[in-house]
Write a protein that holds these residues in place. Structure first.
Motif, short mmCIF file in Angstrom:
data_model
loop_
_atom_site.label_atom_id
_atom_site.label_comp_id
_atom_site.label_asym_id
_atom_site.label_seq_id
_atom_site.Cartn_x
_atom_site.Cartn_y
_atom_site.Cartn_z
N TYR A 40 -4.92 0.33 0.45
CA TYR A 40 -5.64 1.55 0.66
C TYR A 40 -5.86 1.37 2.28
CZ TYR A 40 -8.77 5.43 1.36
OH TYR A 40 -9.37 6.51 1.80
N GLU A 41 -5.71 2.57 2.99
CA GLU A 41 -6.03 2.80 4.40
C GLU A 41 -6.37 4.17 4.78
OE1 GLU A 41 -4.56 0.76 8.30
OE2 GLU A 41 -3.35 0.39 6.69
N ASP A 42 -7.21 4.41 5.50
CA ASP A 42 -7.37 5.42 6.35
C ASP A 42 -7.53 5.22 7.79
OD1 ASP A 42 -10.28 5.12 6.46
OD2 ASP A 42 -10.52 6.23 4.71
N ASP A 43 -8.20 6.13 8.57
CA ASP A 43 -8.31 6.12 9.77
C ASP A 43 -9.67 4.90 10.29
OD1 ASP A 43 -6.63 7.63 10.29
OD2 ASP A 43 -8.01 9.45 10.82
N LEU A 44 -10.76 5.03 9.28
CA LEU A 44 -11.88 4.09 9.38
C LEU A 44 -11.93 2.69 8.52
CD1 LEU A 44 -14.39 7.00 9.44
CD2 LEU A 44 -13.28 5.90 11.45
N VAL A 45 -11.28 2.81 7.43
CA VAL A 45 -11.23 1.67 6.75
C VAL A 45 -9.94 1.18 6.03
CG1 VAL A 45 -13.79 2.37 5.89
CG2 VAL A 45 -11.57 2.81 4.42
N VAL A 46 -9.82 -0.07 5.70
CA VAL A 46 -8.70 -0.83 5.19
C VAL A 46 -9.11 -1.46 3.88
CG1 VAL A 46 -8.68 -2.80 6.49
CG2 VAL A 46 -6.66 -1.96 5.53
N ALA A 47 -8.45 -1.47 2.90
CA ALA A 47 -8.76 -2.26 1.71
C ALA A 47 -7.32 -3.29 1.45
CB ALA A 47 -8.75 -1.24 0.41
#
Length: 174
Positions: A40-47
Motif C-alpha cells: 500500500y502507498e499514498d502521498d504520506l505513507v507506505v506499507a
C-alpha cells in the motif's frame, strides 16, 4: 495521572543518534534505495511486508517523513497512518481469511528502527493446517485462555527458528 506523564515528555530533546535519517532502513525503503514488497502507498505513507515476520502477512506501515516518535508525529501523518492501518487491516483479513490481528506501535521501548511504524500482524489461525498447533477438525472457537496458550506455543516455535538462524549465521562467519 496519564496527562502528567505525557506532559513530562513533551518537547524533550531527541537523542542525538536519532537526529539523522541517512542510515534509516525505512527511509531507504521509502526512497526505493532498499528493496521491499510494498502492499500500500499514498502521498504520506507506505506499507510493506516485514523482512522478519512474526506470522505470514506481517506488515509495517510507516510515514514517508522521518519521525522517530508517534507522540511527535504531525497530525496529517497521524491521520494518513490511521487510514492506511484500516485499509491494510481490511486487505489482510480478506487475504488471510482471518479477521483476528494485532496492530502495534512501539515508541523507543522495543522500537527496533527509530522511525515511526505500525505493525499489522495477522493472528494465528487455529483449527487449520496453516499452523502446526491446531488440528483440522477443531470446530469450536477456542476460549481466550486457550488462544493465549497457543499463541505462546507458536511464539516458542519462532524463537527456536530465530536461534537456529543465528547459529547458522555465526557458523558461516567462522
Amino acid at each position: 495521572m496519564t496527562s502528567f506523564i505525557i506532559k513530562a515528555h513533551e518537547r524533550r530533546p531527541v537523542p542525538e543518534f536519532w537526529r539523522s535519517d541517512k542510515g534509516c532502513a525505512f527511509c531507504q525503503i521509502i526512497l526505493r534505495a532498499a528493496p521491499a514488497y510494498r502492499i500500500y502507498e499514498d502521498d504520506l505513507v507506505v506499507a510493506f511486508l516485514d523482512i522478519l515476520p512474526l506470522r505470514p502477512g506481517h506488515t509495517l506501515i510507516v510515514p514517508k517523513a522521518h519521525h522517530s516518535r508517534v507522540s511527535e508525529l504531525p497530525e496529517n501523518y497521524a491521520a494518513a497512518l490511521g487510514v492506511a492501518i484500516s485499509k491494510v487491516s481490511l486487505a489482510l483479513t480478506k487475504a488471510m481469511d482471518n479477521t483476528a490481528l494485532n496492530v502495534v506501535c512501539n515508541q523507543e521501548y522495543a522500537q527496533a528502527v527509530a522511525h515511526v511504524h505500525y505493525h499489522v500482524i495477522p493472528a494465528p489461525k487455529f483449527g487449520s493446517m496453516s499452523t502446526s498447533m491446531g488440528s483440522s477438525d477443531l470446530h469450536a472457537a477456542p476460549v481466550p485462555k486457550e488462544l493465549h496458550n497457543r499463541e505462546f506455543e507458536v511464539q516458542r516455535i519462532y524463537e527456536d527458528a530465530a536461534r537456529l538462524v543465528n547459529v547458522l549465521a555465526s557458523s558461516k562467519k567462522q
